[in-house]
Design a protein around this motif. Sequence first.
Motif, short mmCIF file in Angstrom:
data_model
loop_
_atom_site.label_atom_id
_atom_site.label_comp_id
_atom_site.label_asym_id
_atom_site.label_seq_id
_atom_site.Cartn_x
_atom_site.Cartn_y
_atom_site.Cartn_z
N GLY A 158 0.83 -1.20 0.00
CA GLY A 158 0.00 0.00 0.00
C GLY A 158 0.86 1.25 0.00
N PHE A 159 0.33 2.32 -0.59
CA PHE A 159 1.06 3.59 -0.68
C PHE A 159 0.12 4.72 -0.30
CE2 PHE A 159 3.28 0.64 -3.35
CZ PHE A 159 4.62 0.97 -3.23
N ASP A 160 0.69 5.80 0.21
CA ASP A 160 -0.11 6.94 0.65
C ASP A 160 -0.62 7.80 -0.51
OD1 ASP A 160 0.21 6.21 3.29
OD2 ASP A 160 2.01 7.44 3.56
N SER A 161 -0.16 7.50 -1.71
CA SER A 161 -0.59 8.25 -2.89
C SER A 161 -0.76 7.28 -4.06
CB SER A 161 0.42 9.35 -3.23
OG SER A 161 1.66 8.77 -3.61
N GLU A 183 -4.63 10.30 -3.98
CA GLU A 183 -5.38 9.30 -3.22
C GLU A 183 -4.52 8.05 -2.96
OE1 GLU A 183 -8.37 9.82 -1.96
OE2 GLU A 183 -8.26 11.84 -2.82
N PRO A 184 -4.64 7.46 -1.78
CA PRO A 184 -3.88 6.23 -1.49
C PRO A 184 -4.25 5.11 -2.47
CG PRO A 184 -4.82 7.15 0.51
CD PRO A 184 -5.45 7.89 -0.62
N ALA A 203 -8.44 -0.21 -1.09
CA ALA A 203 -8.24 -0.37 0.35
C ALA A 203 -8.81 -1.70 0.84
CB ALA A 203 -8.88 0.79 1.10
#
Length: 256
Positions: A158-161, A183-184, A203
């Motif tokens: 997962g990534f924050d952007s 957006e993540p 998510a």
Amino acid sequence: MPELQAFQDAFVSALAERTATPIAAWLPEGEAEPAGLSIYRNTIAKGCVDALAANFPTVASLVGEDWFRAAAALFARQHPPRGAALLAYGEGFADWLARFPPAADLPYLPAMARLDRLWTTALFAPEAEPLAAEAFALDPEVLAGARATLHPSLAFAGFDSGLPGLWLAARQPDPAEMMLSPEPQGILIVRPADTVHSRVLDAAGLAFLTAARDDATLGEAITAAAQADPHADLASLFAALIADGAFSGLDLGDDR
């Protein structure tokens, strides 16, 4: 044999340290630096750079060939390969880029390298037959209590952007204008057969796979997905993961 092994170890050290000192005991008297040693060094250096270009194609495409090969040569000098096989060479390249001053203006570059590394890891992962949808045609209670084994080639993060989307766009033969979403996003990379497949992971999918990796039951993994995104279509999420070839085994709990 001990003498041969000692020479081989010393020769490897001479190549890595860029000095003939480790092999001084085997050199003719008065010869400090054999001419052939630099040829070996240059051959190995080129092999390392070529391997990095093959293993990190997205990074190379984003920065251009000249920039990449110059950076790769520096990395190879500081981090010589541990063995003769270079197919998966480049462990630590992403972290090195994060500390590389010329990359300071390209903050997305280490993430691109990590994603390239995940792809290469999936490519060389062990073989396993992915489970077909029929394997999950069980009584709902039995299925909810089962634990799925993730395919050995499966990688996710997962990534924050929107770095995964940027990475996927950059890997296209003719990438269009690339935009980094704020957006993540997550990424799923898997090789269930002969080809590595990659896609953006939302998510709910990320939460499901994280729970499954951590030995949760399928029921618990579905609950984690629902908590991550209450609006997620959980049936479609599960079906998509099966179609991806994300699972290679199913433990029904008979031995627990």
